[in-house]
Design an enzyme around this catalytic site. Structure first.
Site, PDB file in Angstrom:
ATOM      1  N   HIS A  23      30.214-105.554  17.673  1.00 58.95           N
ATOM      2  CA  HIS A  23      29.329-106.667  18.003  1.00 58.95           C
ATOM      3  C   HIS A  23      30.069-107.561  18.997  1.00 58.95           C
ATOM      4  CE1 HIS A  23      25.627-108.797  16.889  1.00 58.95           C
ATOM      5  NE2 HIS A  23      26.310-109.909  17.033  1.00 58.95           N
ATOM      6  N   ASN A  71      28.136-112.212  14.670  1.00 58.54           N
ATOM      7  CA  ASN A  71      28.601-113.597  14.743  1.00 58.54           C
ATOM      8  C   ASN A  71      27.695-114.584  14.008  1.00 58.54           C
ATOM      9  OD1 ASN A  71      26.872-112.889  17.123  1.00 58.54           O
ATOM     10  ND2 ASN A  71      27.002-115.082  17.513  1.00 58.54           N
ATOM     11  N   HIS A  72      26.476-114.164  13.656  1.00 57.31           N
ATOM     12  CA  HIS A  72      25.585-115.038  12.884  1.00 57.31           C
ATOM     13  C   HIS A  72      25.625-114.726  11.379  1.00 57.31           C
ATOM     14  CE1 HIS A  72      23.854-117.070  16.298  1.00 57.31           C
ATOM     15  NE2 HIS A  72      23.488-115.934  16.860  1.00 57.31           N
ATOM     16  N   GLU A 101      21.936-109.073  11.695  1.00 53.35           N
ATOM     17  CA  GLU A 101      22.499-110.427  11.794  1.00 53.35           C
ATOM     18  C   GLU A 101      21.548-111.457  12.402  1.00 53.35           C
ATOM     19  OE1 GLU A 101      25.180-112.015  14.303  1.00 53.35           O
ATOM     20  OE2 GLU A 101      23.926-111.490  15.997  1.00 53.35           O
ATOM     21  N   ASN A 102      20.420-111.008  12.951  1.00 51.31           N
ATOM     22  CA  ASN A 102      19.404-111.926  13.481  1.00 51.31           C
ATOM     23  C   ASN A 102      18.096-111.842  12.704  1.00 51.31           C
ATOM     24  OD1 ASN A 102      20.624-110.819  16.584  1.00 51.31           O
ATOM     25  ND2 ASN A 102      20.959-112.891  15.844  1.00 51.31           N
TER      26      ASN A 102
END
Length: 264
Positions: free
Chosen positions: A150, A67-68, A39-40
């Site tokens: 997460h 969340n990203h 996700e990053n």
């Protein structure tokens, strides 16, 4: 079966470290299935189709998010067509993508479930109730189940570990990017760690350039965070699962730095 999970991959430094080290990790831990949190992966925020394709080409079998997830808007165009990537299952039912996948590789199969916490993060559906529903669904196919929770709060992650002990093979935390020292096999056979850690620059703050982060803390003013380009560190977890019971029998925490790697 052996499962290798690699923590949050941050930007091009993290991607480069993964590409460089993954062949050696395969040789050492002999994983049947490799999962990463991506996700990053795209400049610290979200993932792109090309980056996901690279991960799969390097030998990754499944990707979890967080969340990203939606930070790179092109994901809306392809996430429904990629069965090997999961976003938090407790997002809105109207959100694209899915929160669980059955990953098959090397004659093995592993259910991967992605959940997002609610403490100190935006409002979202209950991760505990969502976990109950998906665990029951996954058990119809396989007893080997990995949950990537997460979440921000250590208490919420620890609670999830106890909640799923004996029902999931592995419950691991992502998001906070700092590997914790509480890796254990819980009494009913679930391998647990509060946070796996990250893959990216160890010279910044959670993979980001420290100057901008310090500016925000010192002044409370907005600052643009960008991925740091310093030397990397890599964190992960190797877990052995008894396929007949779904219980973890061994776990090994992985910690590598670029300096250690260069000396090997």
């Amino acid at each position: 079966m052996n499962v290798l999970f690699i923590g949050d991959i941050v930007g091009n430094v993290g991607r480069g470290a993964l590409k460089q080290v993954l062949p050696a990790l395969r040789d050492k831990y002999n994983p049947h299935i490799i999962i990463v949190n991506g996700e990053n992966a795209a400049a610290g925020r979200g993932i792109t189709k090309n980056i996901a394709r690279e991960f799969f080409e390097w030998g990754v079998h499944g990707i979890t998010m967080g969340n990203h997830t939606w930070d790179n808007k092109d994901i809306f165009e392809w996430i429904d067509d990629e069965p090997r990537i999961v976003r938090p299952a407790n997002f809105s039912p109207q959100a694209p993508g899915k929160g669980m996948a059955i990953i098959k590789a090397n004659g093995k199969q592993l259910a991967i479930i992605n959940l997002q916490g609610r403490a100190f993060l935006p409002p979202i559906d209950c991760p505990f109730q969502t976990a109950d529903s998906l665990i029951e669904e996954a058990q119809e196919t396989t007893k080997a189940i990995l949950v990537d929770f997460h979440a921000e709060a250590t208490s919420e992650k620890i609670a999830m570990g106890w909640h799923l002990d004996g029902r999931a093979s592995i419950v691991l935390g992502t998001h906070t990017h700092v590997q914790t020292n509480d890796d254990t096999i819980l009494p009913e056979g679930t391998a647990y760690i509060t946070d796996v850690g990250m893959v990216g620059s160890k010279e910044g703050v959670l993979g980001m350039e420290k100057g901008a982060v310090l500016h925000r803390f010192l002044t409370q003013l907005p600052s643009r965070f960008v991925v740091d380009e310093g030397k990397w560190h890599l964190h992960g977890l190797s877990v052995q699962i008894d396929e007949a019971t779904g219980k973890a029998t061994k776990l090994t925490k992985i910690r590598l730095t670029e300096e250690d790697w260069l000396l090997m």
